[in-house]
Design a protein around this motif. Structure first.
Motif, PDB file in Angstrom:
ATOM      1  N   ALA A  53     -11.378  13.715   8.134  1.00 26.18           N
ATOM      2  CA  ALA A  53     -10.903  13.607   6.750  1.00 26.18           C
ATOM      3  C   ALA A  53      -9.964  14.762   6.435  1.00 26.18           C
ATOM      4  CB  ALA A  53     -12.075  13.608   5.779  1.00 26.18           C
ATOM      5  N   GLU A  56      -9.897   5.863   1.467  1.00 29.08           N
ATOM      6  CA  GLU A  56      -9.675   6.810   0.372  1.00 29.08           C
ATOM      7  C   GLU A  56     -10.861   6.889  -0.583  1.00 29.08           C
ATOM      8  OE1 GLU A  56      -5.465   7.348  -1.102  1.00 29.08           O
ATOM      9  OE2 GLU A  56      -5.427   5.265  -0.390  1.00 29.08           O
ATOM     10  N   ARG A  57     -11.557   5.781  -0.790  1.00 28.14           N
ATOM     11  CA  ARG A  57     -12.707   5.751  -1.689  1.00 28.14           C
ATOM     12  C   ARG A  57     -13.933   6.151  -0.883  1.00 28.14           C
ATOM     13  NH1 ARG A  57     -12.347   0.576  -3.142  1.00 28.14           N
ATOM     14  NH2 ARG A  57     -14.135  -0.008  -1.894  1.00 28.14           N
ATOM     15  N   ILE A  85      -7.728   3.721   7.439  1.00 28.47           N
ATOM     16  CA  ILE A  85      -7.915   4.870   6.548  1.00 28.47           C
ATOM     17  C   ILE A  85      -8.807   4.458   5.390  1.00 28.47           C
ATOM     18  CG2 ILE A  85      -5.755   5.988   7.216  1.00 28.47           C
ATOM     19  CD1 ILE A  85      -5.789   4.685   3.805  1.00 28.47           C
ATOM     20  N   GLU A 123      -5.697  15.608   4.604  1.00 28.42           N
ATOM     21  CA  GLU A 123      -4.415  15.120   4.094  1.00 28.42           C
ATOM     22  C   GLU A 123      -3.726  14.274   5.164  1.00 28.42           C
ATOM     23  OE1 GLU A 123      -3.185  15.685   0.944  1.00 28.42           O
ATOM     24  OE2 GLU A 123      -5.138  16.582   0.558  1.00 28.42           O
ATOM     25  N   GLN A 165       0.794  -1.219   0.000  1.00 24.13           N
ATOM     26  CA  GLN A 165       0.000   0.000   0.000  1.00 24.13           C
ATOM     27  C   GLN A 165       0.834   1.281   0.000  1.00 24.13           C
ATOM     28  OE1 GLN A 165      -0.246  -2.297   2.589  1.00 24.13           O
ATOM     29  NE2 GLN A 165      -1.959  -3.460   1.800  1.00 24.13           N
ATOM     30  N   PRO A 209     -14.352   8.658   1.297  1.00 26.39           N
ATOM     31  CA  PRO A 209     -13.729   8.626   2.626  1.00 26.39           C
ATOM     32  C   PRO A 209     -14.686   8.747   3.810  1.00 26.39           C
ATOM     33  CG  PRO A 209     -12.527  10.113   1.178  1.00 26.39           C
ATOM     34  CD  PRO A 209     -13.755   9.680   0.441  1.00 26.39           C
ATOM     35  N   ARG A 239      -1.774  11.722   0.999  1.00 28.57           N
ATOM     36  CA  ARG A 239      -3.004  11.430   0.270  1.00 28.57           C
ATOM     37  C   ARG A 239      -4.186  11.966   1.069  1.00 28.57           C
ATOM     38  NH1 ARG A 239      -0.892   5.633   0.087  1.00 28.57           N
ATOM     39  NH2 ARG A 239      -2.757   5.099   1.259  1.00 28.57           N
ATOM     40  N   ARG A 240      -5.257  12.302   0.361  1.00 33.18           N
ATOM     41  CA  ARG A 240      -6.488  12.760   1.022  1.00 33.18           C
ATOM     42  C   ARG A 240      -7.328  11.533   1.347  1.00 33.18           C
ATOM     43  NH1 ARG A 240      -9.120  16.764   2.719  1.00 33.18           N
ATOM     44  NH2 ARG A 240     -11.359  16.957   2.557  1.00 33.18           N
ATOM     45  N   CYS A 241      -7.724  11.403   2.617  1.00 32.12           N
ATOM     46  CA  CYS A 241      -8.520  10.263   3.038  1.00 32.12           C
ATOM     47  C   CYS A 241      -9.175  10.572   4.382  1.00 32.12           C
ATOM     48  CB  CYS A 241      -7.659   9.007   3.136  1.00 32.12           C
ATOM     49  SG  CYS A 241      -6.241   9.147   4.208  1.00 32.12           S
TER      50      CYS A 241
END
Length: 163
Positions: A123, A92-93, A90, A125, A25, A95, A33-35
Motif C-alpha cells: 500500500a 482504494e476503499r 488496485i 502512493e 477510472q 486498501p 492516489r493512495r491505494c
C-alpha cells in the motif's frame, strides 16, 4: 483547439500538462492516489502448458484469471492489467483489508482449480496514467508489490505484503 478523446470528452490545451486517453477510472492527466496494489501470478504455467497442451492449459489459466479479476472487482478492486498468467488490481476503499481478502480468496480459487498462486501486495502512493493507450499504475508501491510477489516463487500459496 481542443481535441476529443475516446468517449467524446474534451482535452485541455497541450500546455496544461501531460495528456492521456480518458477511461472511466482515470482522468485526463496522470494522477497519484493512495491505494493497495495486489499482484497475483499463477505458478507453473510453463509446466502446465507442457503437460496439458497450450489449448487446455490456456483455458484453465484464463478461467482462473477471470475469476480473480471478478473477485477483485466484487470486493471494490479495479483491474489494471494482466500479462496472461498474472493480474494487477488496485484497491482504494479499505486498501489493505480489501487487497488481503482478495489475495486469500484468489489463493482458494486457484487451489480449487488445481492451480497455485504467487501473491504480493503493498500500500502507498500510486501514479495512474495511460501507457500505450491503456490504463496503467506505476511507482514505488507497484514495484514493491511486484518484488513481494516474486519473493513467493518456489513457495506458491503464500502471500507477502508490506505497508
Amino acid at each position: 483547439m481542443a481535441e476529443h478523446s475516446e468517449g467524446g470528452d474534451q482535452r485541455p490545451p497541450a500546455e496544461a500538462g501531460p495528456l492521456v486517453v480518458v477511461s472511466p477510472q482515470f482522468s485526463l492527466h496522470s494522477e497519484t492516489r493512495r491505494c493497495a496494489v495486489l499482484i497475483v501470478d499463477i505458478a507453473g504455467t510453463v509446466g502446465l502448458r507442457s503437460q496439458c497442451g497450450d489449448a487446455a492449459a490456456g483455458r484453465r489459466i484464463r478461467a482462473a484469471i477471470e475469476a480473480i479479476i471478478a473477485t477483485a472487482q466484487h470486493h471494490g478492486g479495479e483491474f489494471i492489467k494482466s500479462y496472461g498468467d498474472d493480474v494487477m488490481a488496485i484497491f482504494e476503499r479499505e486498501p489493505l483489508p480489501s487487497a488481503g481478502r482478495v489475495a486469500v480468496l484468489a489463493q482458494q480459487q486457484a487451489e480449487a482449480a488445481g492451480l497455485q498462486l504467487y501473491a504480493g501486495l503493498h500500500a502507498g502512493e500510486v501514479e495512474f496514467r495511460q501507457t500505450m493507450g491503456h490504463p496503467d499504475a506505476l511507482g514505488l508501491t507497484v514495484n514493491f508489490a511486484a518484488r513481494l510477489h516474486k519473493l513467493t516463487e518456489g513457495v506458491p500459496g503464500r502471500i507477502f505484503l508490506a505497508e
